[in-house]
Design a protein around this motif. Structure first.
Motif, PDB file in Angstrom:
ATOM      1  N   ARG A  50      47.962  10.072 -21.443  1.00  0.00           N
ATOM      2  CA  ARG A  50      47.767  11.500 -21.692  1.00  0.00           C
ATOM      3  C   ARG A  50      46.594  11.687 -22.643  1.00  0.00           C
ATOM      4  O   ARG A  50      46.495  11.005 -23.665  1.00  0.00           O
ATOM      5  N   HIS A  51      45.712  12.609 -22.282  1.00  0.00           N
ATOM      6  CA  HIS A  51      44.499  12.826 -23.060  1.00  0.00           C
ATOM      7  C   HIS A  51      44.358  14.312 -23.377  1.00  0.00           C
ATOM      8  O   HIS A  51      44.397  15.150 -22.456  1.00  0.00           O
ATOM      9  N   ARG A  52      44.199  14.615 -24.625  1.00  0.00           N
ATOM     10  CA  ARG A  52      44.043  16.008 -25.054  1.00  0.00           C
ATOM     11  C   ARG A  52      42.831  16.639 -24.368  1.00  0.00           C
ATOM     12  O   ARG A  52      41.749  16.073 -24.339  1.00  0.00           O
ATOM     13  N   ARG A  53      43.054  17.798 -23.800  1.00  0.00           N
ATOM     14  CA  ARG A  53      42.054  18.619 -23.111  1.00  0.00           C
ATOM     15  C   ARG A  53      41.648  18.075 -21.735  1.00  0.00           C
ATOM     16  O   ARG A  53      41.096  18.814 -20.928  1.00  0.00           O
TER      17      ARG A  53
END
Length: 249
Positions: free
Chosen positions: A72-75
């Motif tokens: 999971r990667h922010r943005r």
């Protein structure tokens, strides 16, 4: 490249919702087509698809992230790990989707199928039948091609009439019975025991004769209480582990 599409799920209110969603999504990830996108839908889209809250969806994704199936990667979003493998033991809390997830994501070869007299050790499960339809399959690791287990399913003839063998090359028997044939599964009883590899098992799994294997027996019942399928699966002892969590609350 096709979009990633998670399977549908009928929720059981007696089990944790996040757990059921994580198992269903896990099976979808491992059973996806080779050309499917690695990018998952957003948390909100997945929550709507499964009919749960965003908080529940977030907890389900956290479980898959801890197992190494997704990142999971922010943005940027959430992505399936291309090299993700099924290494960690699964927590089996009584969910049919946990069984599906356990068996998903492997290369399956049909070794043979057809009607056979009910084996003596299975007469107790099929007392009103003279024959069952048997399906024999070899499963191999999706990356290395190494044999991991082989399965032998004995299916009630009237149920087998609705089975397409091609479906069994793509999906586990439990999923095909429930989602394709339309069997209303009420329960599955599981037994796992240690055994020694017989000649046939040793040859198929490429292990020494009399080496340890895990022998799994799964008996599937429909809503009328009939046994519709008895699965006997021989797992390589060096490739599989099973864990069961009992919640006292």
């Amino acid at each position: 490249m096709t979009a990633f599409a998670p399977d549908s799920l009928v929720l059981n209110r007696k089990l944790p919702l996040w757990y059921q969603v994580s198992q269903s999504l896990r099976a979808s990830i491992l059973g996806r087509t080779p050309d499917a996108s690695l990018r998952l839908p957003t948390e909100e889209q997945l929550a709507t698809h499964y009919g749960v809250s965003v908080l529940t969806m977030r907890q389900a994704l956290k479980e898959l992230e801890a197992e190494g199936l997704i990142s999971r990667h922010r943005r940027r979003g959430t992505f399936i790990e291309p090299g993700a493998r099924r290494g960690a033991p699964r927590r089996l809390l009584g969910s049919i989707d946990a069984i599906v997830a356990q068996q998903s994501g492997e290369l399956t070869t049909i070794l043979g199928h057809g009607p056979t007299p009910v084996p003596g050790e299975l007469v107790e499960y099929f007392p009103d039948e003279e024959v069952v339809v048997t399906y024999r399959r070899l499963r191999c690791d999706g990356e290395s091609g190494e044999p991991t287990n082989w399965a032998e399913n004995a299916v009630r003839p009237d149920v087998a009439a609705g089975l397409d063998v091609a479906d069994l090359e793509r999906w586990p028997m439990t999923k095909v019975l429930r989602d394709v044939v339309g069997v209303r599964i009420s329960k599955i009883t599981d037994t796992v025991e240690a055994r020694l590899a017989d000649p046939a098992t040793a040859d198929l799994l490429k292990v020494p004769l009399l080496s340890p294997i895990l022998h799994y027996t799964g008996v599937t019942y429909d809503r009328e209480g009939r046994v519709v399928d008895v699965a006997r699966i021989r797992y390589r002892g060096d490739r599989f582990s099973f864990s069961v969590t009992v919640d006292a609350h």
